[in-house]
Design a protein around this motif. Structure first.
Motif, PDB file in Angstrom:
ATOM      1  N   ASP A 134       2.188   3.952  16.312  1.00 13.62           N
ATOM      2  CA  ASP A 134       0.750   4.079  16.507  1.00 13.62           C
ATOM      3  C   ASP A 134       0.170   5.240  15.689  1.00 13.62           C
ATOM      4  OD1 ASP A 134      -1.548   2.966  17.565  1.00 13.62           O
ATOM      5  OD2 ASP A 134      -1.630   4.364  19.246  1.00 13.62           O
ATOM      6  N   GLU A 135       0.857   5.590  14.595  1.00 18.25           N
ATOM      7  CA  GLU A 135       0.357   6.570  13.627  1.00 18.25           C
ATOM      8  C   GLU A 135       0.723   6.077  12.232  1.00 18.25           C
ATOM      9  OE1 GLU A 135       0.561  10.883  14.361  1.00 18.25           O
ATOM     10  OE2 GLU A 135       1.870  10.405  16.047  1.00 18.25           O
ATOM     11  N   HIS A 136      -0.091   6.473  11.241  1.00 19.54           N
ATOM     12  CA  HIS A 136       0.175   6.034   9.875  1.00 19.54           C
ATOM     13  C   HIS A 136       1.500   6.581   9.355  1.00 19.54           C
ATOM     14  CE1 HIS A 136      -3.476   3.952   9.276  1.00 19.54           C
ATOM     15  NE2 HIS A 136      -4.280   4.983   9.099  1.00 19.54           N
ATOM     16  N   LEU A 137       2.113   5.807   8.441  1.00 16.72           N
ATOM     17  CA  LEU A 137       3.299   6.298   7.743  1.00 16.72           C
ATOM     18  C   LEU A 137       2.903   7.270   6.629  1.00 16.72           C
ATOM     19  CD1 LEU A 137       5.249   2.933   7.598  1.00 16.72           C
ATOM     20  CD2 LEU A 137       5.712   4.885   9.083  1.00 16.72           C
ATOM     21  N   VAL A 165       0.843  -1.205   0.000  1.00 15.92           N
ATOM     22  CA  VAL A 165       0.000   0.000   0.000  1.00 15.92           C
ATOM     23  C   VAL A 165       0.874   1.248   0.000  1.00 15.92           C
ATOM     24  CG1 VAL A 165      -1.772   1.278   1.257  1.00 15.92           C
ATOM     25  CG2 VAL A 165      -1.864  -1.226   1.196  1.00 15.92           C
ATOM     26  N   LEU A 166       1.908   1.237   0.829  1.00 18.72           N
ATOM     27  CA  LEU A 166       2.803   2.395   0.897  1.00 18.72           C
ATOM     28  C   LEU A 166       3.508   2.624  -0.437  1.00 18.72           C
ATOM     29  CD1 LEU A 166       4.384   1.750   4.418  1.00 18.72           C
ATOM     30  CD2 LEU A 166       2.591   3.398   3.841  1.00 18.72           C
ATOM     31  N   ALA A 167       3.910   1.550  -1.098  1.00 16.62           N
ATOM     32  CA  ALA A 167       4.565   1.694  -2.405  1.00 16.62           C
ATOM     33  C   ALA A 167       3.626   2.341  -3.408  1.00 16.62           C
ATOM     34  CB  ALA A 167       5.038   0.328  -2.910  1.00 16.62           C
ATOM     35  N   TRP A 168       2.348   1.951  -3.371  1.00 16.80           N
ATOM     36  CA  TRP A 168       1.371   2.550  -4.286  1.00 16.80           C
ATOM     37  C   TRP A 168       1.170   4.028  -3.958  1.00 16.80           C
ATOM     38  CZ3 TRP A 168      -2.810  -0.403  -7.220  1.00 16.80           C
ATOM     39  CH2 TRP A 168      -2.328  -1.655  -7.609  1.00 16.80           C
ATOM     40  N   GLU A 169       1.491   4.419  -2.731  1.00 15.34           N
ATOM     41  CA  GLU A 169       1.408   5.826  -2.324  1.00 15.34           C
ATOM     42  C   GLU A 169       2.710   6.584  -2.595  1.00 15.34           C
ATOM     43  OE1 GLU A 169      -0.889   7.757  -1.287  1.00 15.34           O
ATOM     44  OE2 GLU A 169      -2.502   6.619  -0.305  1.00 15.34           O
ATOM     45  N   ILE A 220      -9.556 -23.235   4.192  1.00 15.00           N
ATOM     46  CA  ILE A 220      -9.099 -22.280   5.210  1.00 15.00           C
ATOM     47  C   ILE A 220      -9.619 -20.895   4.843  1.00 15.00           C
ATOM     48  CG2 ILE A 220      -7.071 -21.169   6.246  1.00 15.00           C
ATOM     49  CD1 ILE A 220      -5.527 -23.757   5.682  1.00 15.00           C
ATOM     50  N   GLU A 221     -10.202 -20.198   5.799  1.00 15.65           N
ATOM     51  CA  GLU A 221     -10.673 -18.847   5.514  1.00 15.65           C
ATOM     52  C   GLU A 221      -9.488 -17.943   5.183  1.00 15.65           C
ATOM     53  OE1 GLU A 221     -14.916 -18.400   7.800  1.00 15.65           O
ATOM     54  OE2 GLU A 221     -13.167 -17.438   8.693  1.00 15.65           O
ATOM     55  N   LEU A 222      -9.693 -17.025   4.244  1.00 14.36           N
ATOM     56  CA  LEU A 222      -8.621 -16.155   3.758  1.00 14.36           C
ATOM     57  C   LEU A 222      -9.053 -14.696   3.811  1.00 14.36           C
ATOM     58  CD1 LEU A 222      -5.904 -15.604   2.249  1.00 14.36           C
ATOM     59  CD2 LEU A 222      -7.170 -16.010   0.111  1.00 14.36           C
ATOM     60  N   GLY A 223      -8.178 -13.844   4.357  1.00 12.78           N
ATOM     61  CA  GLY A 223      -8.430 -12.413   4.368  1.00 12.78           C
ATOM     62  C   GLY A 223      -7.165 -11.634   4.087  1.00 12.78           C
ATOM     63  N   TYR A 224      -7.333 -10.383   3.667  1.00  7.68           N
ATOM     64  CA  TYR A 224      -6.220  -9.471   3.446  1.00  7.68           C
ATOM     65  C   TYR A 224      -6.451  -8.215   4.282  1.00  7.68           C
ATOM     66  CZ  TYR A 224      -4.825 -12.106  -0.786  1.00  7.68           C
ATOM     67  OH  TYR A 224      -4.422 -13.073  -1.670  1.00  7.68           O
ATOM     68  N   HIS A 225      -5.437  -7.856   5.048  1.00  6.90           N
ATOM     69  CA  HIS A 225      -5.459  -6.611   5.820  1.00  6.90           C
ATOM     70  C   HIS A 225      -4.626  -5.578   5.072  1.00  6.90           C
ATOM     71  CE1 HIS A 225      -4.293  -3.614   8.731  1.00  6.90           C
ATOM     72  NE2 HIS A 225      -3.137  -4.192   9.032  1.00  6.90           N
ATOM     73  N   LEU A 226      -5.289  -4.563   4.510  1.00 12.84           N
ATOM     74  CA  LEU A 226      -4.576  -3.477   3.849  1.00 12.84           C
ATOM     75  C   LEU A 226      -4.240  -2.418   4.891  1.00 12.84           C
ATOM     76  CD1 LEU A 226      -6.685  -3.159   0.566  1.00 12.84           C
ATOM     77  CD2 LEU A 226      -4.802  -4.710   1.110  1.00 12.84           C
ATOM     78  N   CYS A 227      -3.024  -1.897   4.846  1.00 13.47           N
ATOM     79  CA  CYS A 227      -2.496  -1.152   5.983  1.00 13.47           C
ATOM     80  C   CYS A 227      -1.636   0.023   5.551  1.00 13.47           C
ATOM     81  CB  CYS A 227      -1.673  -2.111   6.847  1.00 13.47           C
ATOM     82  SG  CYS A 227      -1.023  -1.397   8.360  1.00 13.47           S
ATOM     83  N   TYR A 228      -1.699   1.094   6.312  1.00 14.44           N
ATOM     84  CA  TYR A 228      -0.833   2.253   6.104  1.00 14.44           C
ATOM     85  C   TYR A 228       0.251   2.347   7.179  1.00 14.44           C
ATOM     86  CZ  TYR A 228      -3.298   4.343   2.164  1.00 14.44           C
ATOM     87  OH  TYR A 228      -3.804   4.593   0.903  1.00 14.44           O
ATOM     88  N   GLY A 229       0.470   1.254   7.883  1.00 12.65           N
ATOM     89  CA  GLY A 229       1.535   1.212   8.880  1.00 12.65           C
ATOM     90  C   GLY A 229       1.143   1.864  10.188  1.00 12.65           C
TER      91      GLY A 229
END
Length: 353
Positions: A237-240, A191-195, A224-233
């Motif tokens: 305790d604050e976004h990158l 996600v950060l790279a796309w930013e 198996i259940e599958l999920g993706y957590h998209l994240c800004y870091g």
């Protein structure tokens, strides 16, 4: 594939890390405070994983095919306001070397299997609710590659790390019943790279990201259940990076959904505390997910009950929200806040009923 049920109230979801001392305490605390709203339960990523992938710097540096690049400046790891959180020494692949997937010792499978033994014992004792599944949260192979390696060496290391982590999934899947397991891929560096956060490398990062995220998703057995957590870091305790809106996350989710053929249970996306405006959530109208895939939003924030409701209501004007959670893991936040944050999860879920 069954469509997601929009008649149900949102569940409570935990991304991964929890500021508690050990796995048993995590399972007990989350079950006691949020049990009726839970579908999955992570082990809290205690111990070496408290700072997520920071320990992988040493894992990579100790690999016989990798060396520290002492002749180049370290990577400046900064958050959204320009504050330098730490400097990360650059690593590179030794000339002529090829990393062997079997040579990495991340320990993810071993840690997951150990936590599963505790989970099973506590579920049999009635402490963890019967229908709750054990959740394993893993970093993608891109995460340590982008954080630690010289950009030119990413394509050399990435295939080996991908094979290694797929191997860890195979070990986990061999040890834990598939119908009692959920696996979540934590997608942050992508996600950060796309930013525009990272330096460009020799391979287009968009193509590289989707190729890897698709491959590791397909590597998870279908039961198996599958999920993706998209994240800004959240290293402090604050976004990158502060997202302008949800556009990049929607673009990535759509691309992964198009590539992953097996059932895909959910995507998790963060919501900054101050964003209650329609402009932030409007891109959700462009989501093109599998029929069974649910949307989880990280909209729960400390000491902001009305804001939690406002964020949920604003999001619902653009998409159905199936779970409430925090933006990221909670281990690097103030531990004193945990009880209030857990109560806030329940309050937000019940407000969304």
């Amino acid at each position: 594939m069954a469509a997601t049920d929009h008649s149900q109230p949102p569940i409570v979801h935990f991304v991964g890390s929890i500021p508690l001392p050990d796995t048993e305490t995590v399972f007990r605390t989350l079950s006691e405070m949020t049990g009726p709203h839970l579908r999955r339960l992570p082990d809290g990523e205690t111990g070496i994983r408290k700072t997520w992938i920071r320990f992988l710097q040493a894992v990579l540096a100790d690999n016989p095919a990798i060396e520290v690049a002492d002749d180049v400046p370290p990577f400046q790891f900064t958050q959204w306001d320009g504050k330098v959180l730490r400097e990360i020494p650059r690593l590179r692949v030794k000339p002529g070397a090829r990393p062997d997937p079997a040579s990495f010792e991340t320990g993810y499978a071993e840690m997951a299997i150990a936590s599963w033994a505790i989970f099973e014992r506590m579920q049999q004792a009635g402490i963890i609710p019967d229908k709750v599944k054990f959740q394993v949260s893993l970093p993608t192979p891109i995460a340590p590659t982008y954080n630690n390696m010289m950009p030119a060496d990413r394509p050399v290391l990435l295939p080996a790390l991908t094979e290694h982590l797929i191997g860890e999934v195979e070990k986990i899947a061999a040890a834990i019943p598939h119908d009692r397991l959920a696996l979540q891929w934590d997608v942050c560096q992508e996600v950060l790279a796309w930013e525009g956060y990272y330096e460009a490398g020799p391979v287009d990062f968009r193509r590289e990201t989707i190729d890897v995220l698709t491959r590791i998703g397909e590597a998870v057995p279908a039961a198996i259940e599958l999920g993706y957590h998209l994240c800004y870091g959240s290293p402090a305790d604050e976004h990158l990076v502060q997202p302008k809106d949800m556009g990049i996350m929607v673009e990535m989710a759509n691309a992964v959904s198009a590539g992953v053929r097996r059932p895909l249970q959910y995507f998790h996306m963060p919501v900054p505390k101050e964003r209650t405006d329609d402009g932030y959530f409007a891109p959700l109208e462009n989501l093109r997910l599998h029929r069974e895939t649910q949307l989880y939003l990280g909209l729960v924030h400390h000491n902001d009950a009305q804001g939690d409701v406002d964020r949920l209501n604003a999001a619902r004007r653009h998409a159905w929200i199936d779970a409430v959670t925090t933006e990221c893991g909670m281990a690097r936040g103030d531990p004193v806040r945990l009880a209030a944050l857990l109560a806030a999860h329940v309050r937000a879920a019940e407000a969304g009923a």
